[in-house]
Design a protein around this motif. Structure first.
Motif, PDB file in Angstrom:
ATOM      1  N   ILE A 172      15.831  -8.454 -11.801  1.00  0.00           N
ATOM      2  CA  ILE A 172      14.766  -8.256 -12.795  1.00  0.00           C
ATOM      3  C   ILE A 172      14.038  -6.946 -12.545  1.00  0.00           C
ATOM      4  O   ILE A 172      13.747  -6.173 -13.470  1.00  0.00           O
ATOM      5  CB  ILE A 172      13.783  -9.447 -12.773  1.00  0.00           C
ATOM      6  N   VAL A 173      13.740  -6.660 -11.256  1.00  0.00           N
ATOM      7  CA  VAL A 173      13.065  -5.400 -10.907  1.00  0.00           C
ATOM      8  C   VAL A 173      13.947  -4.205 -11.263  1.00  0.00           C
ATOM      9  O   VAL A 173      13.474  -3.211 -11.846  1.00  0.00           O
ATOM     10  CB  VAL A 173      12.702  -5.389  -9.415  1.00  0.00           C
ATOM     11  N   GLN A 176      13.946  -3.551 -14.916  1.00  0.00           N
ATOM     12  CA  GLN A 176      12.744  -2.849 -15.369  1.00  0.00           C
ATOM     13  C   GLN A 176      12.883  -1.343 -15.163  1.00  0.00           C
ATOM     14  O   GLN A 176      12.493  -0.552 -16.024  1.00  0.00           O
ATOM     15  CB  GLN A 176      11.523  -3.382 -14.612  1.00  0.00           C
ATOM     16  N   LEU A 179      15.188  -0.045 -17.781  1.00  0.00           N
ATOM     17  CA  LEU A 179      14.504   0.045 -19.071  1.00  0.00           C
ATOM     18  C   LEU A 179      13.690   1.331 -19.164  1.00  0.00           C
ATOM     19  O   LEU A 179      13.728   2.026 -20.188  1.00  0.00           O
ATOM     20  CB  LEU A 179      13.596  -1.174 -19.274  1.00  0.00           C
ATOM     21  N   VAL A 180      12.938   1.634 -18.106  1.00  0.00           N
ATOM     22  CA  VAL A 180      12.133   2.857 -18.103  1.00  0.00           C
ATOM     23  C   VAL A 180      13.034   4.075 -18.244  1.00  0.00           C
ATOM     24  O   VAL A 180      12.744   5.013 -19.009  1.00  0.00           O
ATOM     25  CB  VAL A 180      11.287   2.935 -16.818  1.00  0.00           C
ATOM     26  N   CYS A 228      14.412  -6.994 -25.433  1.00  0.00           N
ATOM     27  CA  CYS A 228      13.153  -7.047 -24.689  1.00  0.00           C
ATOM     28  C   CYS A 228      12.366  -8.350 -24.863  1.00  0.00           C
ATOM     29  O   CYS A 228      11.786  -8.844 -23.895  1.00  0.00           O
ATOM     30  CB  CYS A 228      12.270  -5.858 -25.060  1.00  0.00           C
ATOM     31  N   VAL A 232      11.060 -10.351 -21.622  1.00  0.00           N
ATOM     32  CA  VAL A 232       9.635 -10.607 -21.381  1.00  0.00           C
ATOM     33  C   VAL A 232       9.375 -12.103 -21.229  1.00  0.00           C
ATOM     34  O   VAL A 232       8.616 -12.540 -20.345  1.00  0.00           O
ATOM     35  CB  VAL A 232       8.784 -10.017 -22.528  1.00  0.00           C
ATOM     36  N   ILE A 235      10.425 -13.262 -17.783  1.00  0.00           N
ATOM     37  CA  ILE A 235       9.467 -12.868 -16.751  1.00  0.00           C
ATOM     38  C   ILE A 235       8.235 -13.770 -16.779  1.00  0.00           C
ATOM     39  O   ILE A 235       7.751 -14.229 -15.739  1.00  0.00           O
ATOM     40  CB  ILE A 235       9.064 -11.394 -16.931  1.00  0.00           C
TER      41      ILE A 235
END
Length: 310
Positions: A172-173, A176, A179-180, A228, A232, A235
């Protein structure tokens, strides 16, 4: 109305995704069948077209398209199980596939990221790109996407539950961070398409670069918009502050949105690439419907191909 015991027997022990007690159940079930079929036809057509057309296979950007379209075709096939039967892949799983089928989206995530870097270097650093980024290198990158995803999936399934959960948190990290990076690369490619290419003189190479940039930008934006919400929600549920829960994968709105990428992505490829459209009509659907092939041939004879497709 189909009784519950009949649904159990139909699926050989695994019940269907709905119990057919309301009109909504019929709508959900029919939608899953239609969605799976359309995805296989659209994405599968792109796969067959690229494999059957040597002029497309020789271009690196179509190798990335081929990889994602293969994955999208498999996603469409997986919906025949995930969407029609009572399956829950998230924790705690129920009648699941050990996350094998949902993990296909992970292949696309990596492929899109590498495709963005590919287009960036092809446009901004053409000399370095032409010297080092060979067709074999691009094929190796696409194979790596599958190998990495398979290794990660195998480790999660073989490790104890506590270790598997830790890997899940790490993934998950990492996602992220991806995604950035994808958002930053999308903005960068947009600037390149609007500013740098605008200064180049008109040429076939310039139009090809604009086409490839337009496709990857639309594909990534569509992917982020559709994926997304599911990410979300996962999470929020994971940290225990709420989130939406669903009966199974067939009724999971966020999962449906994420899987919708499997039909949107190849559709964007077809829309954005005239060469792919022409090859698809000629080599795939032209064989199924000869009238389509004759129509394309008459268009070529008149010399109006570009205007017709665009």
């Amino acid at each position: 109305m189909v009784p519950a015991n009949i649904t159990d027997s139909i699926s050989g022990g695994v019940p269907l995704s709905v119990d057919f007690k309301s009109p909504q159940d019929y709508v959900i079930f029919i939608f899953q069948i239609v969605f799976a079929t359309v995805t296989v036809l659209v994405a599968g057509s792109v796969v067959i077209t690229i494999l059957a057309t040597s002029a497309l296979r020789l271009q690196n950007r179509f190798i990335f398209m081929l990889n994602t379209s293969i994955c999208d075709t498999l996603v469409g096939v997986s919906v025949y199980y995930l969407g029609l039967f009572d399956v829950q892949e998230l924790y705690p799983p129920r009648n699941g596939t050990c996350n094998i089928l949902p993990s296909l989206l992970g292949v696309n995530i990596l492929t899109f990221l590498f495709a963005q870097f590919d287009r960036y270097f092809a446009v901004c650093h053409p000399f370095i790109y032409g010297r080092f980024v060979t067709r074999q290198f691009v094929i190796g990158i696409n194979i790596y996407c599958w190998v990495y995803n398979s290794a990660h999936l195998l480790a999660r399934n073989l490790l104890p539950s506590s270790k598997a959960m830790q890997m899940y948190v790490i993934s998950i990290v990492l996602f992220q961070l991806i995604l950035v990076t994808k958002v930053a690369m999308t903005i960068k490619l947009y600037v390149v398409a609007r500013v740098q290419l605008a200064r180049d003189p008109p040429s076939a190479e310039k139009e090809s670069k604009k086409e490839s940039l337009r496709i990857i930008i639309f594909v990534v934006i569509t992917f982020l918009v559709l994926w997304c919400p599911s990410f979300v929600n996962i999470i929020i549920r994971f940290i225990g502050v709420g989130g939406l829960t669903f009966r199974n994968e067939a009724t999971n709105l966020f999962a449906i949105m994420a899987r919708f990428n499997a039909v949107c992505t190849p559709s964007v490829y077809i829309w954005g690439s005239p060469a792919l459209r022409e090859a698809m009509v000629t080599n795939v659907w032209g064989r199924v419907c000869p009238r389509c092939k004759r129509r394309v041939g008459s268009i070529h004879g008149k010399g109006d191909t570009k205007n017709t497709w665009e």
